[in-house]
Design an enzyme around this catalytic site. Sequence first.
Site, PDB file in Angstrom:
ATOM      1  N   HIS A 386       0.791  -1.234   0.000  1.00 33.82           N
ATOM      2  CA  HIS A 386       0.000   0.000   0.000  1.00 33.82           C
ATOM      3  C   HIS A 386       0.817   1.274   0.000  1.00 33.82           C
ATOM      4  CE1 HIS A 386      -4.088  -1.553   0.443  1.00 33.82           C
ATOM      5  NE2 HIS A 386      -3.535  -2.539   1.116  1.00 33.82           N
ATOM      6  N   LYS A 577      -8.302  14.350   3.715  1.00 31.87           N
ATOM      7  CA  LYS A 577      -7.477  13.132   3.755  1.00 31.87           C
ATOM      8  C   LYS A 577      -6.570  13.282   4.963  1.00 31.87           C
ATOM      9  CE  LYS A 577      -6.063  14.239  -0.478  1.00 31.87           C
ATOM     10  NZ  LYS A 577      -6.138  12.943  -1.142  1.00 31.87           N
ATOM     11  N   ARG A 578      -5.860  12.220   5.376  1.00 33.00           N
ATOM     12  CA  ARG A 578      -4.922  12.371   6.473  1.00 33.00           C
ATOM     13  C   ARG A 578      -3.937  13.498   6.165  1.00 33.00           C
ATOM     14  NH1 ARG A 578      -5.084   8.377  10.644  1.00 33.00           N
ATOM     15  NH2 ARG A 578      -3.336   9.603  11.448  1.00 33.00           N
ATOM     16  N   LYS A 583       1.141  14.390   0.992  1.00 34.67           N
ATOM     17  CA  LYS A 583      -0.140  14.759   0.386  1.00 34.67           C
ATOM     18  C   LYS A 583      -0.204  16.258   0.076  1.00 34.67           C
ATOM     19  CE  LYS A 583      -2.731  10.929   2.563  1.00 34.67           C
ATOM     20  NZ  LYS A 583      -3.563  10.314   1.504  1.00 34.67           N
ATOM     21  N   THR A 685      -8.237   6.795  -2.547  1.00 33.69           N
ATOM     22  CA  THR A 685      -9.613   6.391  -2.816  1.00 33.69           C
ATOM     23  C   THR A 685     -10.520   7.617  -2.689  1.00 33.69           C
ATOM     24  OG1 THR A 685      -9.822   5.736  -0.493  1.00 33.69           O
ATOM     25  CG2 THR A 685      -9.402   3.988  -2.101  1.00 33.69           C
ATOM     26  N   LYS A 689     -14.050   8.876  -4.822  1.00 33.57           N
ATOM     27  CA  LYS A 689     -15.331   9.271  -4.226  1.00 33.57           C
ATOM     28  C   LYS A 689     -15.800  10.596  -4.820  1.00 33.57           C
ATOM     29  CE  LYS A 689     -13.628   7.316   0.104  1.00 33.57           C
ATOM     30  NZ  LYS A 689     -12.976   7.662   1.397  1.00 33.57           N
TER      31      LYS A 689
HETATM   32  C1  PLP Z   1     -11.702   7.755   1.659  1.00 36.78           C
HETATM   33  C2  PLP Z   1     -11.195   8.187   2.958  1.00 36.78           C
HETATM   34  C3  PLP Z   1      -9.821   8.358   3.165  1.00 36.78           C
HETATM   35  C4  PLP Z   1      -8.808   8.172   2.071  1.00 36.78           C
HETATM   36  O1  PLP Z   1      -8.642   9.417   1.396  1.00 36.78           O
HETATM   37  P1  PLP Z   1      -7.421   9.682   0.420  1.00 36.78           P
HETATM   38  O2  PLP Z   1      -7.742  11.005  -0.196  1.00 36.78           O
HETATM   39  O3  PLP Z   1      -7.452   8.587  -0.585  1.00 36.78           O
HETATM   40  O4  PLP Z   1      -6.195   9.706   1.239  1.00 36.78           O
HETATM   41  C5  PLP Z   1      -9.386   8.772   4.413  1.00 36.78           C
HETATM   42  N1  PLP Z   1     -10.251   9.005   5.425  1.00 36.78           N
HETATM   43  C6  PLP Z   1     -11.581   8.858   5.252  1.00 36.78           C
HETATM   44  C7  PLP Z   1     -12.481   9.142   6.398  1.00 36.78           C
HETATM   45  C8  PLP Z   1     -12.098   8.438   4.030  1.00 36.78           C
HETATM   46  O5  PLP Z   1     -13.419   8.290   3.890  1.00 36.78           O
END
Ligand code: PLP
Length: 864
Positions: A386, A577-578, A583, A685, A689
């Site tokens: 990952h 995101k985190r 990032k 991911t 979304k």
């Molecule tokens: C989808 C999701 C992530 C992953 O987000 P990335 O932009 O792909 O890092 C992290 N936290 C939550 C709560 C999510 O729903």
Amino acid sequence: MSKPLTDQEKRKQISVRGLAGVENVADLKTNFNRHLHFTLVKDRNVATKRDYYFALAHTVRDHLVGRWIRTQQHYYETDPKRVYYLSLEFYMGRTLQNTMVNLALENACDEATYQLGLDMEELQDMEEDAGLGNGGLGRLCVRVLIGMEACFLDSMASLGLAAYGYGIRYEFGIFNQKVVNGWQVEEADDWLRYGNPWEKARPEYMRPVHFYGRVERGPDGVKWVDTQMVLAMPYDTPVPGYRNNIVNTMRLWSAKAPCEFNLKDFNVGGYIQAVLDRNLAENISRVLYPNDNFFEGKELRLKQEYFVVAATLQDIIRRFKASKFGSTEIVRVDLTKLPDKVAIQLNDTHPALAIPELMRLLVDEEKLSWDKAWDITVRTCAYTNHTVLPEALERWPVDLFHNLLPRHLDIIYEINQRHLERISSVFPGDQDRLRRMSLIEEGGQKRINMAHLCIVGSHAVNGVARIHSDIIKNTVFKDFFEVDPQKFQNKTNGITPRRWLAMCNPGLAEVIAERIGEDYIRDLGQLKKLLNFVNDDAFIRDVAKIKQENKMKFAVYLEEQYKVKINPNSMFDIQVKRIHEYKRQLLNCLHIITFYNRIKKEPNKSWTPRTIMIGGKAAPGYHMAKMIIRLITAIGDVVNHDPVVGDRLKVIFLENYRVTLAEKAVPAADLSEQISTAGTEASGTGNMKFMLNGALTIGTMDGANVEMAEEAREENLFIFGMRVEDVEALDKKGYDAAEYYNQIPELKQAIDQISGGFFSPCQPDLFKDVVNMLMHHDRFKVFADYEDYIKCQDRVSTLYKNTKEWTKMVIHNIAGSGKFSSDRTISQYAREIWGVEPSLEKIAAPDELPVGYDDSELGPKPTL
Ligand SMILES: *Cc1c(COP(=O)(O)O)cnc(C)c1O
């Protein structure tokens, strides 16, 4: 407030939210009242909103039970190959609405609660998130994962796979984030305080897990003795498929001290102290480690990793042995058949101990030869990588390992010896290659490289987006690719269209269904049909209208939450995101400051208004990530109160970003920020979304963005910045931040403002660590992409003024997002790694039984 539906609306809405039949509604009301009375032991004079939530949850849960039992009986009788998804994280979010969507009960429940004088949405808001993951991993059921892991579980059930998610039932999931005076403050996530109506404890299936001790070699083989034992208690959660009557199981283990814990040991201070010390053993499942993409070599974490693996493998082997041929139950003894009946998928290296543990069970307990055991192990296990960030790769100190798991260390040494013998037979005399490929890293503190263990012990190794899979073949795992090229695969991540469209954005789901029918929810590739509507004015208007409605709803939520007046006509520009340097939330910050400076310089120009939202948790020990949050809030404090700016720019830090907040934010977004340094984000991911929910992406050619640009055509995304090759070339040349700083006046101005205290007047040097990092040791090269990013943002602003052109681009994106269904991802895992065939067939529902079947009769004994 949800309004009652007109009959016409009800008939129309059978697809996405289910049919609200009269009998259905009456039964739901009866059962709701029954649960309020008998389960919650309340009447309506004293019932709280939470009681009503629990009554509804139990009412909906009742619809799962028959299907759940039936599914497990069905698996027992048909004996399909089982798929085991092992993960230290399951980022599940809430369960109630997801269950209603998958069982087509949503409209009926909405109507029933309405008739009872309750608002279903308010009740849903009483549910705690199951935050048993950090970010993307937990949700793909898939990682840092509703997390990748949770999406995967949904897809496995929807595709009829006999699949099980196995993990830890953390008493405390990912912490709750508060923002106090602009700083992140963590609070414990006590998600089980009011009970969890979705889980069923199974104390009768408790399993022992051993730690410490020593290895004894005797005439009848090797024994691991003098260990300390902890029990693993399973808690099962149902995982319903989408309208196919299948309900799979997610089994999470909780640590329980055995009754005799420490009681034989009189040194610990007698009986009272021994009982108090039970907590120590039970700490194993106390709390999720909140790091995202970071390895912290703590003993308790290694205990967690072994705990889930040891308990799960006992379950797997017991279930394999308790088999059934025709009508007679047999005990399957030939373990060489294990790979035909069992696939184990390792979600990252966290459950890597499954490899030496399976070897231990086969060699020490089942008395198989090493070679036979190794063949079984490799053919059973597969590993998903990952991340390529070096600080995230698990490298456990040998000392720690030797103390906690002495037998497993022996086994790893034996695996390594045979592995290195093979390598040196292929590359005689290549000492450097042996050193690079060893499972044991020498030099200073000896460490075990868990990724190397996973690659050697698996028949398949996959990355999670095409670019990421290429990178692991060409860089981090190049040596391994050279000797075993056939092992390496790609499985581009996906998200479940149930949660991330049908459930979170019913308005959009419905206008799509009106054009292409409702089948696309289980076959997302059908979204391509929307290309027939890119020039259809009515569809363009519908899509724009739904987005506006979602924005209004989110604006109301934000104004309540943050006391900031939101301009609902502004562009909603979201990065959630985190928080992590790779990032590059800091690149976003530099755009905000630049945009602010431009407004101040030319206040009368017609700037495209933006509401810029950034959200995400920082790992509690990650200083730079916490400073990034502080910088975002500081910028907001200045920008949001500047009368010259007015409602043309607002900066909001979205507190406590989690699955439930994602479900509100994603449908409201116009612009999705996916701006990691090329080569650092494995897949992402979140990007998917947003794409599915009609936001446009501004992003780098990184992770799954590359394939999103391919599917929607590159001109329908805002792609900017260095490609992986450019980053490599810059690394060779040497990245010098000062060059960019000196040559780009707007960049210099922004950095000078941060370092000069413009955003922190009371504490001018507050951000000195941030500026020092950006100027002198920025591994992620923020300045190198600044100029192109700003230009790209200018194009975004220009296009946004033309709603029709913007919306056409949105439709291209939605139409191109079909590839990013986790159903596609899971189908590929199934066929190309697990050797099972996905199916959209339904099994019989509990009320569709053949005549003559007596449900009160005890059915065949299911293997749970
Ligand atoms: C989808 C999701 C992530 C992953 O987000 P990335 O932009 O792909 O890092 C992290 N936290 C939550 C709560 C999510 O729903």
